[in-house]
Design a protein around this motif. Structure first.
Motif, PDB file in Angstrom:
ATOM      1  N   VAL A 230      48.067  42.958  41.820  1.00  0.00           N
ATOM      2  CA  VAL A 230      46.869  42.477  41.341  1.00  0.00           C
ATOM      3  C   VAL A 230      46.160  41.416  42.587  1.00  0.00           C
ATOM      4  O   VAL A 230      44.935  41.802  42.638  1.00  0.00           O
ATOM      5  CB  VAL A 230      47.436  41.337  40.291  1.00  0.00           C
ATOM      6  N   ASP A 231      46.858  40.701  43.301  1.00  0.00           N
ATOM      7  CA  ASP A 231      46.157  39.794  43.917  1.00  0.00           C
ATOM      8  C   ASP A 231      45.334  40.553  45.319  1.00  0.00           C
ATOM      9  O   ASP A 231      44.312  40.042  45.683  1.00  0.00           O
ATOM     10  CB  ASP A 231      47.336  38.912  44.850  1.00  0.00           C
ATOM     11  N   PRO A 232      45.729  41.520  45.834  1.00  0.00           N
ATOM     12  CA  PRO A 232      44.999  42.060  46.936  1.00  0.00           C
ATOM     13  C   PRO A 232      43.509  42.481  46.564  1.00  0.00           C
ATOM     14  O   PRO A 232      42.413  42.371  47.087  1.00  0.00           O
ATOM     15  CB  PRO A 232      45.744  43.462  47.354  1.00  0.00           C
ATOM     16  N   VAL A 233      43.593  42.941  45.063  1.00  0.00           N
ATOM     17  CA  VAL A 233      42.074  43.270  44.539  1.00  0.00           C
ATOM     18  C   VAL A 233      41.511  41.917  43.868  1.00  0.00           C
ATOM     19  O   VAL A 233      40.198  41.887  44.327  1.00  0.00           O
ATOM     20  CB  VAL A 233      42.484  44.318  43.359  1.00  0.00           C
ATOM     21  N   LEU A 234      42.096  41.271  43.240  1.00  0.00           N
ATOM     22  CA  LEU A 234      41.481  39.921  42.926  1.00  0.00           C
ATOM     23  C   LEU A 234      40.689  39.109  44.069  1.00  0.00           C
ATOM     24  O   LEU A 234      39.712  38.753  43.741  1.00  0.00           O
ATOM     25  CB  LEU A 234      42.592  39.251  42.072  1.00  0.00           C
TER      26      LEU A 234
ATOM     27  N   ARG B 159      30.441  50.219  47.306  1.00  0.00           N
ATOM     28  CA  ARG B 159      31.014  51.477  47.292  1.00  0.00           C
ATOM     29  C   ARG B 159      32.513  51.378  47.354  1.00  0.00           C
ATOM     30  O   ARG B 159      33.432  51.787  46.628  1.00  0.00           O
ATOM     31  CB  ARG B 159      30.656  52.582  47.655  1.00  0.00           C
ATOM     32  N   ARG B 160      33.030  50.755  48.617  1.00  0.00           N
ATOM     33  CA  ARG B 160      34.302  50.644  48.790  1.00  0.00           C
ATOM     34  C   ARG B 160      35.204  49.668  47.918  1.00  0.00           C
ATOM     35  O   ARG B 160      36.225  50.032  47.686  1.00  0.00           O
ATOM     36  CB  ARG B 160      34.421  49.944  50.315  1.00  0.00           C
ATOM     37  N   LEU B 161      34.424  48.563  47.450  1.00  0.00           N
ATOM     38  CA  LEU B 161      35.151  47.888  46.471  1.00  0.00           C
ATOM     39  C   LEU B 161      35.009  48.840  45.179  1.00  0.00           C
ATOM     40  O   LEU B 161      36.234  48.384  44.628  1.00  0.00           O
ATOM     41  CB  LEU B 161      34.069  46.545  46.292  1.00  0.00           C
ATOM     42  N   ALA B 162      34.196  49.541  44.619  1.00  0.00           N
ATOM     43  CA  ALA B 162      34.284  49.984  43.482  1.00  0.00           C
ATOM     44  C   ALA B 162      35.234  50.944  43.526  1.00  0.00           C
ATOM     45  O   ALA B 162      36.079  51.295  42.527  1.00  0.00           O
ATOM     46  CB  ALA B 162      32.830  50.670  43.261  1.00  0.00           C
ATOM     47  N   ALA B 163      35.463  51.656  44.707  1.00  0.00           N
ATOM     48  CA  ALA B 163      36.840  52.672  44.759  1.00  0.00           C
ATOM     49  C   ALA B 163      37.880  51.818  44.667  1.00  0.00           C
ATOM     50  O   ALA B 163      39.071  52.358  43.868  1.00  0.00           O
ATOM     51  CB  ALA B 163      36.581  53.296  46.318  1.00  0.00           C
ATOM     52  N   THR B 164      38.166  50.749  45.314  1.00  0.00           N
ATOM     53  CA  THR B 164      39.364  49.984  45.269  1.00  0.00           C
ATOM     54  C   THR B 164      39.676  49.368  43.709  1.00  0.00           C
ATOM     55  O   THR B 164      40.728  49.724  43.118  1.00  0.00           O
ATOM     56  CB  THR B 164      39.167  48.756  46.262  1.00  0.00           C
TER      57      THR B 164
ATOM     58  N   PRO C   9      44.338  52.106  29.027  1.00  0.00           N
ATOM     59  CA  PRO C   9      43.282  51.448  29.146  1.00  0.00           C
ATOM     60  C   PRO C   9      42.571  51.213  27.860  1.00  0.00           C
ATOM     61  O   PRO C   9      42.520  52.050  27.141  1.00  0.00           O
ATOM     62  CB  PRO C   9      42.336  51.844  30.085  1.00  0.00           C
ATOM     63  N   GLU C  10      42.168  50.025  27.527  1.00  0.00           N
ATOM     64  CA  GLU C  10      41.304  49.715  26.270  1.00  0.00           C
ATOM     65  C   GLU C  10      40.293  48.890  26.954  1.00  0.00           C
ATOM     66  O   GLU C  10      40.369  48.134  27.736  1.00  0.00           O
ATOM     67  CB  GLU C  10      42.109  48.934  25.242  1.00  0.00           C
ATOM     68  N   PRO C  11      38.981  49.090  26.316  1.00  0.00           N
ATOM     69  CA  PRO C  11      37.782  48.661  26.994  1.00  0.00           C
ATOM     70  C   PRO C  11      37.860  46.897  27.048  1.00  0.00           C
ATOM     71  O   PRO C  11      37.444  46.111  27.832  1.00  0.00           O
ATOM     72  CB  PRO C  11      36.923  49.015  25.884  1.00  0.00           C
ATOM     73  N   ALA C  12      38.686  46.273  25.846  1.00  0.00           N
ATOM     74  CA  ALA C  12      38.606  44.850  25.846  1.00  0.00           C
ATOM     75  C   ALA C  12      39.856  44.280  26.733  1.00  0.00           C
ATOM     76  O   ALA C  12      40.093  43.113  26.763  1.00  0.00           O
ATOM     77  CB  ALA C  12      38.822  44.442  24.335  1.00  0.00           C
ATOM     78  N   ASP C  13      40.732  45.145  27.273  1.00  0.00           N
ATOM     79  CA  ASP C  13      41.668  44.696  28.105  1.00  0.00           C
ATOM     80  C   ASP C  13      40.976  43.828  29.262  1.00  0.00           C
ATOM     81  O   ASP C  13      40.164  44.321  29.743  1.00  0.00           O
ATOM     82  CB  ASP C  13      42.642  45.853  28.786  1.00  0.00           C
ATOM     83  N   HIS C  14      41.844  42.756  29.575  1.00  0.00           N
ATOM     84  CA  HIS C  14      41.480  42.124  30.820  1.00  0.00           C
ATOM     85  C   HIS C  14      41.496  42.722  32.224  1.00  0.00           C
ATOM     86  O   HIS C  14      42.841  43.228  32.225  1.00  0.00           O
ATOM     87  CB  HIS C  14      42.067  40.768  30.781  1.00  0.00           C
ATOM     88  N   LEU C  15      40.900  42.772  33.050  1.00  0.00           N
ATOM     89  CA  LEU C  15      40.839  43.414  34.162  1.00  0.00           C
ATOM     90  C   LEU C  15      42.229  43.048  35.157  1.00  0.00           C
ATOM     91  O   LEU C  15      43.015  43.870  35.386  1.00  0.00           O
ATOM     92  CB  LEU C  15      39.719  43.311  35.002  1.00  0.00           C
ATOM     93  N   PHE C  16      42.132  41.505  35.250  1.00  0.00           N
ATOM     94  CA  PHE C  16      43.184  40.861  35.982  1.00  0.00           C
ATOM     95  C   PHE C  16      44.429  40.449  34.958  1.00  0.00           C
ATOM     96  O   PHE C  16      43.845  39.415  34.232  1.00  0.00           O
ATOM     97  CB  PHE C  16      42.668  39.942  36.959  1.00  0.00           C
ATOM     98  N   HIS C  17      45.517  40.786  34.852  1.00  0.00           N
ATOM     99  CA  HIS C  17      46.571  40.191  33.933  1.00  0.00           C
ATOM    100  C   HIS C  17      47.837  40.014  34.720  1.00  0.00           C
ATOM    101  O   HIS C  17      47.895  40.694  35.729  1.00  0.00           O
ATOM    102  CB  HIS C  17      46.571  41.104  32.765  1.00  0.00           C
ATOM    103  N   THR C  18      48.697  39.495  33.926  1.00  0.00           N
ATOM    104  CA  THR C  18      50.064  39.521  34.450  1.00  0.00           C
ATOM    105  C   THR C  18      51.178  39.982  33.625  1.00  0.00           C
ATOM    106  O   THR C  18      52.257  39.319  33.348  1.00  0.00           O
ATOM    107  CB  THR C  18      50.373  37.794  34.927  1.00  0.00           C
TER     108      THR C  18
END
Length: 322
Positions: A134-138, A184-189, A201-210
Motif C-alpha cells: 500500500v504505502d509506496p503507492v499511497l 501516465r506513469r502514476l496511472a500505470a502504477t 474489485p467492487e466499485p465501492a471498495d476503498h482504494l487504500f485499505h489495510t
C-alpha cells in the motif's frame, strides 16, 4: 455611467470569478449583503461611495478578522466596478488582526524526497501487514497530486479512471468534488496496485485499505508508518516545524511553482489552475505556497501579487493551509 445596477454588477463579478475556477460562495454572500445594504440606505447605482462602504464594514459588531476579510472582498468589487466605468472607493485593508506565530511549514528538499521514498520502497515484507504493497503507492499519490491525506484515504475504486488518467475527489474539503488528472506513469502504477490489492474489485471498495476493502486505511496508522519512514531516511521528525504527511502536499505545490518560474510560465495564468487542482476555495489558499517559494524565487510572489493583489491579502495569519 454604466447601466448596470449594483446587484447586476455583483452578479457579473461572481460569474467571472466562478468561471475562473473559484467557488466564490462566501464572497458572493458578502457582496449580496452589501448590495442589500446600499438599496436599504438609498445609495444610487453607478458609483460606490466611501460612506456606503464604511457604513457596511464598520457599522456592525464584527470580529477584526471578519472585517479584514470583507475589506478584501469589497476591494475586489471596487476594482471590478471601475473596470465597468463606475467611480468606486476601495477600503484600505488596515483592520489589525491578531497574528499567530508558528514555525514555517516544512518542505522536503529533493535529496530528502529520494531518501524518503527509498525508505518506503525498501521496507521488508511482512505477513501481518500490507504496508509494503500500500504505502509506496499511497505516498506517491500524495506527493504527485497534492491530495490531502483524508482525500486519498476516502478514494474508492470507482474514483480512479485508468483510461482517462484521472482521480475523482468526492466530498473533499468545503464539500467540493473535483477531478484530478494524473501522469501516465502514476496511472500505470495505480492500475498495477489495484490488480494486486483488489483481487475481487467492487466499485465501492476503498482504494487504500489495510485488509478490509470496505473500510479505508486508518489515518493514525498511516501517520505512524510515515514517522518510521522518516526515521529510516534520517529526517528528524520532532524538530520544531519538522515534516508531517501534509508536507508532501506542500512539496507538490512548491515544486510546481518553482518549475513554472524556471520555465518562465505566466504565473498569473497558472496560479488559478494550481488552486483549482488542489481544491482551494480561492487564491488565498494558494498564497500560502507563494510564501514558501519567495526566498528562492522572489519573482513568483511579485508576479502573482501584481496580478491578483485585489484577491490575495497580505500575510496576516499563521498561513495554515489544509
Amino acid at each position: 455611467m454604466s447601466a448596470l445596477t449594483l446587484s447586476e454588477l455583483v452578479d457579473v463579478l461572481v460569474a467571472a470569478r466562478r468561471a475562473g475556477g473559484f467557488r466564490y460562495d462566501g464572497q458572493a454572500r458578502v457582496l449580496a449583503r452589501f448590495a442589500a445594504h446600499c438599496r436599504r440606505e438609498g445609495y444610487a447605482d453607478g458609483s460606490i461611495i466611501q460612506e456606503a462602504v464604511e457604513g457596511f464594514l464598520y457599522g456592525r459588531h464584527l470580529k477584526a478578522s471578519t472585517i479584514r476579510r470583507e475589506e478584501i472582498i469589497l476591494r475586489d468589487l471596487a476594482e471590478h466596478a471601475r473596470q465597468c466605468g463606475w467611480a468606486a472607493w476601495a477600503p484600505p485593508t488596515l483592520t489589525p488582526v491578531k497574528v499567530r506565530h508558528r514555525p514555517p511549514p516544512y518542505v522536503f528538499g529533493d535529496e530528502e524526497v529520494c531518501r524518503l521514498f527509498d525508505a518506503i520502497d525498501t521496507q521488508p515484507l511482512s505477513e501481518g501487514s500490507d504496508r509494503a504493497l500500500v504505502d509506496p503507492v499511497l505516498f506517491r499519490v500524495l506527493y504527485a497530486t497534492g491530495l490531502r491525506i483524508s482525500e486519498a484515504l476516502n478514494l474508492q475504486l470507482r474514483d480512479f479512471d485508468w483510461a482517462r488518467g484521472t482521480i475523482e475527489v468526492r466530498d473533499g474539503k468545503n464539500r467540493e468534488n473535483r477531478v484530478v488528472p494524473v501522469t501516465r506513469r502514476l496511472a500505470a502504477t495505480l492500475e498495477a496496485y489495484v490488480a494486486a490489492a483488489h483481487p475481487c474489485p467492487e466499485p465501492a471498495d476503498h482504494l487504500f485499505h489495510t485488509g478490509d476493502p470496505a473500510r479505508p486505511a486508518d489515518k493514525s496508522t498511516i501517520y505512524n508508518r510515515f514517522r518510521r519512514y522518516l526515521a529510516d531516511a534520517d529526517i528528524p521528525h520532532f524538530a520544531p516545524g519538522g515534516p508531517h504527511i501534509h508536507s508532501l502536499r506542500h512539496g507538490f505545490a512548491v515544486a510546481n511553482l518553482r518549475r513554472w518560474a524556471a520555465e518562465g510560465s505566466d504565473l498569473a495564468v497558472m496560479l488559478p489552475y494550481l488552486s483549482a487542482y488542489m481544491g482551494h476555495a480561492d487564491l488565498r489558499g494558494t498564497q500560502y505556497y507563494l510564501r514558501l517559494t519567495a526566498d528562492a524565487y522572489p519573482q513568483v510572489a511579485a508576479i502573482v501579487t501584481a496580478a491578483f493583489g485585489y484577491v490575495i491579502p497580505p500575510a496576516c495569519s499563521d498561513g495554515a493551509e489544509q
